[in-house]
Design an enzyme around this catalytic site. Structure first.
Site, short mmCIF file in Angstrom:
data_model
loop_
_atom_site.label_atom_id
_atom_site.label_comp_id
_atom_site.label_asym_id
_atom_site.label_seq_id
_atom_site.Cartn_x
_atom_site.Cartn_y
_atom_site.Cartn_z
N ASP A 30 0.85 -1.19 0.00
CA ASP A 30 0.00 0.00 0.00
C ASP A 30 0.90 1.24 0.00
OD1 ASP A 30 -3.21 0.55 1.09
OD2 ASP A 30 -1.78 2.21 1.03
N ASN A 87 -12.86 -3.42 2.57
CA ASN A 87 -13.86 -2.36 2.71
C ASN A 87 -14.81 -2.42 1.52
OD1 ASN A 87 -12.72 -1.21 5.08
ND2 ASN A 87 -11.12 -0.27 3.84
N GLY A 93 -15.70 3.09 3.92
CA GLY A 93 -14.56 3.92 3.55
C GLY A 93 -13.80 3.43 2.34
N GLN A 94 -14.46 2.63 1.49
CA GLN A 94 -13.77 2.16 0.28
C GLN A 94 -13.42 3.36 -0.60
OE1 GLN A 94 -15.82 -0.81 -2.08
NE2 GLN A 94 -14.10 -1.05 -3.49
N HIS A 100 -10.13 -5.21 -3.29
CA HIS A 100 -8.80 -5.46 -2.73
C HIS A 100 -8.92 -5.90 -1.29
CE1 HIS A 100 -9.83 -1.20 -2.30
NE2 HIS A 100 -9.19 -1.23 -1.14
N HIS A 102 -6.87 -5.95 2.20
CA HIS A 102 -5.73 -5.40 2.93
C HIS A 102 -5.14 -6.48 3.83
CE1 HIS A 102 -6.85 -0.97 2.42
NE2 HIS A 102 -8.02 -1.55 2.17
P1 AMP Z 1 -9.77 1.29 0.51
O1 AMP Z 1 -10.03 2.46 1.42
O2 AMP Z 1 -10.12 -0.02 1.17
O3 AMP Z 1 -10.42 1.46 -0.83
O4 AMP Z 1 -8.21 1.24 0.31
C1 AMP Z 1 -7.57 1.72 -0.82
C2 AMP Z 1 -6.10 1.66 -0.53
O5 AMP Z 1 -5.38 1.81 -1.73
C3 AMP Z 1 -5.61 2.76 0.43
O6 AMP Z 1 -5.03 2.16 1.57
C4 AMP Z 1 -4.58 3.52 -0.42
O7 AMP Z 1 -3.49 3.96 0.34
C5 AMP Z 1 -4.19 2.49 -1.44
N1 AMP Z 1 -3.69 3.00 -2.70
C6 AMP Z 1 -4.24 3.95 -3.49
N2 AMP Z 1 -3.51 4.15 -4.60
C7 AMP Z 1 -2.47 3.29 -4.52
C8 AMP Z 1 -1.36 3.00 -5.37
N3 AMP Z 1 -1.17 3.64 -6.53
N4 AMP Z 1 -0.47 2.05 -4.97
C9 AMP Z 1 -0.65 1.39 -3.81
N5 AMP Z 1 -1.70 1.61 -2.97
C10 AMP Z 1 -2.58 2.55 -3.31
#
Ligand code: AMP
Length: 114
Positions: A30, A87, A93-94, A100, A102
């Site tokens: 991340d 999420n 909070g997605q 994905h 985490h």
């Molecule tokens: P969510 O809130 O579950 O949608 O999580 C999205 C995650 O994607 C967040 O933790 C971001 O920090 C991560 N994220 C967004 N853009 C990138 C990227 N280009 N490379 C790696 N992680 C990313």
């Protein structure tokens, strides 16, 4: 999807720090880690949310969970413990609408999250 940031990572149009990949999945660190280890595992196929999985995706969903085990072992957090989170949509909070999972660990994680 052309405007999806995670599809762009799959297509190697955007760089990511990749942990592992196979034909169906990609795992990468991340960019804004919330724990010492914070890896995202995504299906390469664009699926917007957990709620968009169908019965035909049973194998993929199982593989996603087993990939979390693989990532945790690979990053050395399996023994002490780790958390997996998916999420789904706004209230959770997605931020990125490409499914994905985490994988987080490397410190004590508080429960419940806010
Ligand atoms: P969510 O809130 O579950 O949608 O999580 C999205 C995650 O994607 C967040 O933790 C971001 O920090 C991560 N994220 C967004 N853009 C990138 C990227 N280009 N490379 C790696 N992680 C990313």
């Amino acid at each position: 999807m052309s405007d999806c940031i995670f599809c762009k990572i799959v297509a190697a149009e955007i760089k990511a720090d990749i942990v592992f990949e196979n034909e169906r999945l990609l795992a990468f660190h991340d960019v804004r880690p919330r724990a010492p280890v914070h890896v995202l595992i995504i299906p390469k196929r664009h699926i917007a949310t957990l709620d968009d999985l169908s019965g035909d995706d049973c194998l993929l969903a199982g593989e996603l969970v087993l990939a979390a085990q693989k990532v945790a072992r690979h990053t050395d957090i399996a023994e002490k413990g780790f958390r997996t989170v998916i999420n789904c949509r706004a209230d959770a909070g997605q931020e990125v609408f490409h499914l994905h999972l985490h994988v987080m660990g490397g410190r004590h994680l508080h429960w419940p999250p806010g």
